[in-house]
Design a protein around this motif. Structure first.
Motif, PDB file in Angstrom:
ATOM      1  N   VAL A   1      18.726 -51.100  10.698  1.00  0.00           N
ATOM      2  CA  VAL A   1      17.638 -50.714   9.793  1.00  0.00           C
ATOM      3  C   VAL A   1      16.634 -49.814  10.513  1.00  0.00           C
ATOM      4  O   VAL A   1      16.130 -48.839   9.941  1.00  0.00           O
ATOM      5  CB  VAL A   1      16.949 -51.967   9.217  1.00  0.00           C
ATOM      6  CG1 VAL A   1      15.739 -51.583   8.375  1.00  0.00           C
ATOM      7  CG2 VAL A   1      17.931 -52.776   8.374  1.00  0.00           C
ATOM      8  N   LEU A   2      16.326 -50.115  11.788  1.00  0.00           N
ATOM      9  CA  LEU A   2      15.419 -49.265  12.557  1.00  0.00           C
ATOM     10  C   LEU A   2      15.920 -47.823  12.625  1.00  0.00           C
ATOM     11  O   LEU A   2      15.125 -46.878  12.561  1.00  0.00           O
ATOM     12  CB  LEU A   2      15.261 -49.810  13.974  1.00  0.00           C
ATOM     13  CG  LEU A   2      14.159 -50.833  14.237  1.00  0.00           C
ATOM     14  CD1 LEU A   2      14.231 -51.312  15.673  1.00  0.00           C
ATOM     15  CD2 LEU A   2      12.785 -50.271  13.925  1.00  0.00           C
ATOM     16  N   ALA A   3      17.233 -47.678  12.759  1.00  0.00           N
ATOM     17  CA  ALA A   3      17.804 -46.338  12.899  1.00  0.00           C
ATOM     18  C   ALA A   3      17.722 -45.534  11.610  1.00  0.00           C
ATOM     19  O   ALA A   3      17.797 -44.304  11.650  1.00  0.00           O
ATOM     20  CB  ALA A   3      19.255 -46.433  13.368  1.00  0.00           C
ATOM     21  N   GLN A   4      17.564 -46.193  10.446  1.00  0.00           N
ATOM     22  CA  GLN A   4      17.576 -45.478   9.172  1.00  0.00           C
ATOM     23  C   GLN A   4      16.285 -45.636   8.381  1.00  0.00           C
ATOM     24  O   GLN A   4      16.165 -45.079   7.291  1.00  0.00           O
ATOM     25  CB  GLN A   4      18.741 -45.993   8.302  1.00  0.00           C
ATOM     26  CG  GLN A   4      20.104 -45.869   8.955  1.00  0.00           C
ATOM     27  CD  GLN A   4      21.214 -46.300   8.029  1.00  0.00           C
ATOM     28  OE1 GLN A   4      21.557 -45.609   7.080  1.00  0.00           O
ATOM     29  NE2 GLN A   4      21.769 -47.469   8.291  1.00  0.00           N
ATOM     30  N   ALA A   5      15.320 -46.379   8.924  1.00  0.00           N
ATOM     31  CA  ALA A   5      14.139 -46.712   8.143  1.00  0.00           C
ATOM     32  C   ALA A   5      13.319 -45.487   7.758  1.00  0.00           C
ATOM     33  O   ALA A   5      12.628 -45.504   6.727  1.00  0.00           O
ATOM     34  CB  ALA A   5      13.263 -47.690   8.930  1.00  0.00           C
ATOM     35  N   LEU A   6      13.368 -44.412   8.544  1.00  0.00           N
ATOM     36  CA  LEU A   6      12.569 -43.224   8.265  1.00  0.00           C
ATOM     37  C   LEU A   6      13.275 -42.234   7.348  1.00  0.00           C
ATOM     38  O   LEU A   6      12.722 -41.173   7.045  1.00  0.00           O
ATOM     39  CB  LEU A   6      12.196 -42.526   9.577  1.00  0.00           C
ATOM     40  CG  LEU A   6      11.309 -43.347  10.524  1.00  0.00           C
ATOM     41  CD1 LEU A   6      11.088 -42.597  11.821  1.00  0.00           C
ATOM     42  CD2 LEU A   6       9.974 -43.676   9.889  1.00  0.00           C
ATOM     43  N   LEU A   7      14.489 -42.560   6.904  1.00  0.00           N
ATOM     44  CA  LEU A   7      15.211 -41.670   6.008  1.00  0.00           C
ATOM     45  C   LEU A   7      14.623 -41.737   4.609  1.00  0.00           C
ATOM     46  O   LEU A   7      14.264 -42.811   4.124  1.00  0.00           O
ATOM     47  CB  LEU A   7      16.691 -42.055   5.949  1.00  0.00           C
ATOM     48  CG  LEU A   7      17.524 -41.829   7.208  1.00  0.00           C
ATOM     49  CD1 LEU A   7      18.917 -42.388   7.018  1.00  0.00           C
ATOM     50  CD2 LEU A   7      17.595 -40.349   7.531  1.00  0.00           C
ATOM     51  N   PRO A   8      14.534 -40.602   3.916  1.00  0.00           N
ATOM     52  CA  PRO A   8      14.081 -40.644   2.519  1.00  0.00           C
ATOM     53  C   PRO A   8      15.054 -41.447   1.652  1.00  0.00           C
ATOM     54  O   PRO A   8      16.281 -41.360   1.816  1.00  0.00           O
ATOM     55  CB  PRO A   8      14.072 -39.167   2.107  1.00  0.00           C
ATOM     56  CG  PRO A   8      14.044 -38.397   3.377  1.00  0.00           C
ATOM     57  CD  PRO A   8      14.781 -39.233   4.386  1.00  0.00           C
ATOM     58  N   PHE A   9      14.486 -42.260   0.763  1.00  0.00           N
ATOM     59  CA  PHE A   9      15.225 -43.040  -0.221  1.00  0.00           C
ATOM     60  C   PHE A   9      16.020 -44.185   0.387  1.00  0.00           C
ATOM     61  O   PHE A   9      16.834 -44.799  -0.296  1.00  0.00           O
ATOM     62  CB  PHE A   9      16.172 -42.138  -1.064  1.00  0.00           C
ATOM     63  CG  PHE A   9      15.525 -40.868  -1.522  1.00  0.00           C
ATOM     64  CD1 PHE A   9      14.468 -40.899  -2.403  1.00  0.00           C
ATOM     65  CD2 PHE A   9      15.953 -39.642  -1.047  1.00  0.00           C
ATOM     66  CE1 PHE A   9      13.854 -39.728  -2.813  1.00  0.00           C
ATOM     67  CE2 PHE A   9      15.351 -38.470  -1.456  1.00  0.00           C
ATOM     68  CZ  PHE A   9      14.296 -38.513  -2.341  1.00  0.00           C
ATOM     69  N   TYR A  10      15.811 -44.462   1.677  1.00  0.00           N
ATOM     70  CA  TYR A  10      16.456 -45.634   2.265  1.00  0.00           C
ATOM     71  C   TYR A  10      15.501 -46.813   2.141  1.00  0.00           C
ATOM     72  O   TYR A  10      14.351 -46.753   2.571  1.00  0.00           O
ATOM     73  CB  TYR A  10      16.794 -45.410   3.741  1.00  0.00           C
ATOM     74  CG  TYR A  10      17.411 -46.626   4.395  1.00  0.00           C
ATOM     75  CD1 TYR A  10      18.771 -46.880   4.266  1.00  0.00           C
ATOM     76  CD2 TYR A  10      16.626 -47.537   5.111  1.00  0.00           C
ATOM     77  CE1 TYR A  10      19.338 -47.999   4.853  1.00  0.00           C
ATOM     78  CE2 TYR A  10      17.183 -48.641   5.694  1.00  0.00           C
ATOM     79  CZ  TYR A  10      18.538 -48.876   5.569  1.00  0.00           C
ATOM     80  OH  TYR A  10      19.096 -49.989   6.141  1.00  0.00           O
ATOM     81  N   SER A  11      15.970 -47.902   1.544  1.00  0.00           N
ATOM     82  CA  SER A  11      15.119 -49.071   1.341  1.00  0.00           C
ATOM     83  C   SER A  11      15.981 -50.320   1.397  1.00  0.00           C
ATOM     84  O   SER A  11      17.119 -50.331   0.908  1.00  0.00           O
ATOM     85  CB  SER A  11      14.396 -48.989  -0.009  1.00  0.00           C
ATOM     86  OG  SER A  11      13.633 -50.169  -0.235  1.00  0.00           O
TER      87      SER A  11
END
Length: 435
Positions: free
Chosen positions: A378-388
């Motif tokens: 989750v840390l690796a993708q948390a800053l992606l737009p529309f990732y929740s």
């Protein structure tokens, strides 16, 4: 060997009996018995010499094994006591032990070579530090290229190596926590994921650092995110337009029949569905149309009071008084998103805190909570737009834009945002702006 020892003991007994008879019959002095003891001493030395040679050979072999040399072997002579069955069995066992140790060492060497080849050629930058001084014990090719343009790092201190490194990298490595951070490299902004682990090697404390470039992976993820958002918007549009179309048809049919008393409820339902669709699209449009920041001096009491009115938090330390410049509206929007996430992280509400810190030439806003934190994935993708990770809809439903919007606002100010798990549970989000 057994018969030789038996005959030697028998001869010694006979000589002892003869000496006693001579003393009693001839009255020889005691010191004259030394003449009889010398042959016995020589005989005992000859009998023990093969055993001494064997023990010396075994001692030399053990010392060789201690030094890591397993090539030494002991061979029995063509004749003599070492050819006896007991000692021959010992020599065979010793030779088999040496052979087994040599094979194990060869297998270990092959495994170490394979592991070193894999570690050296992986794109993941790997550093092994010896604690507590932070001396670099091992660095692979990616780490040497990232930190020293390919030069060897063995024996250097990490602190001295980072003296000329970007501030973001120094802060990330000093934090002792896993996190995602960004720094400029070759004129381009690069995102990295840092993992840190403590371990014991040969009884000494060490720290393992893993740095992975995330920019290319994030680019692929962003393309996938845009595809996903198109599907989400299409789904939401269909969910809203289908009822509106049906209600419009029902309203037209009621008007044709003259049943005007039910038209008000139909129009209210159409209006509610339209407002929900408008709010949904406005959230995405707000992210896509973020204007350039309007820099101005900040009124700290008013700024912090505005945040507190939106989401409660505990201010760590004294209220800041040092002058600062940024876009108060945009930054308030970013911090409100971060405080909202902290309130919904699952920890106690009173544990949500905000700290305002100055580090070198940066102003940092630090939002902390005591929730469940984030996994590495989750840390690796948390800053992606529309990732929740939140379910859509409901009280805490997420659009996946809160952290992404905060990142956009930070980068528009020339700053950065980093996420890291806290010791004891919870998450720390650090938003830093240049000053």
């Amino acid at each position: 060997m057994q018969w030789r020892l038996f005959l030697a003991l028998l001869a010694a007994a006979l000589l002892g009996a003869g000496a006693q008879a001579l003393i009693q019959q001839w009255q020889w002095p005691i010191y004259s018995l030394l003449v009889l003891a010398l042959p016995l001493y020589g005989l005992s030395g000859q009998l023990l010499e093969p055993l001494r040679r064997l023990l010396r050979a075994l001692e030399g072999a053990v010392l060789s094994y201690r030094d890591g040399d397993f090539s030494m072997s002991i061979a029995a002579g063509p004749s003599g006591p070492l050819r006896q069955a007991e000692l021959a069995a010992l020599l065979r066992a010793h030779q088999e032990l040496g052979l087994a140790l040599r094979e194990q060492r060869q297998q270990l060497a092959r495994r170490e070579l394979l592991l070193d080849t894999v570690v050296q050629n992986t794109p993941l930058a790997l550093l092994l530090l010896q604690e507590p001084g932070g001396e670099i014990s091992y660095a692979n090719i990616a780490a040497r290229q990232l930190l020293a343009q390919g030069r060897s790092l063995a024996g250097l201190s990490l602190a001295s190596l980072l003296d000329d490194s970007p501030e973001a990298l120094r802060l990330a490595l000093a934090s002792g926590q896993d996190q995602v951070f960004g720094m400029s490299e070759n004129g381009q902004e690069e995102l990295f994921h840092l993992s840190q682990r403590s371990l014991q090697l040969q009884g000494q404390p060490h720290r393992l650092l893993l740095l992975r470039r995330m920019t290319r992976e994030l680019s692929r993820q962003e393309v996938a995110s845009w595809k996903r958002v198109i599907r989400v918007i299409s789904h939401e549009l269909n969910n809203s337009l289908a009822p509106i179309s049906s209600l419009s048809h029902s309203g037209a049919e009621l008007a044709r029949r003259g049943q005007t008393e039910r038209l008000e409820a139909v129009f209210a339902s159409i209006g509610e569905r339209s407002r929900q669709l408008h709010r949904f699209l406005a959230a995405y449009a707000e992210f896509a149309k973020l204007p350039s920041p309007h820099w101005q001096s900040v009124d700290w009491p008013a700024f912090l009071a505005g945040l507190l009115a939106q989401h409660p938090y505990r201010l760590e330390g004294a209220e800041p008084t040092r002058p600062a410049r940024f876009d108060p509206g945009q930054l308030a929007q970013a911090l409100i998103n971060l405080l909202k996430n902290a309130q919904e992280a699952g920890g106690p509400p009173e544990a949500v805190s905000l700290a305002v810190e100055w580090q070198a030439r940066e102003l940092c806003f630090v939002v902390r909570d005591r929730g469940c934190g984030m996994s590495e994935a989750v840390l690796a993708q948390a800053l992606l737009p529309f990732y929740s990770t939140k379910r859509s809809g409901g009280q805490h439903g997420g659009s996946g834009l809160g952290l992404a919007l905060a990142r956009e606002i930070a980068e528009a100010h020339g700053g950065r945002i980093g996420l890291s798990n806290r010791e004891g549970g919870g998450l720390e989000v650090r938003l830093c702006l240049p000053q």
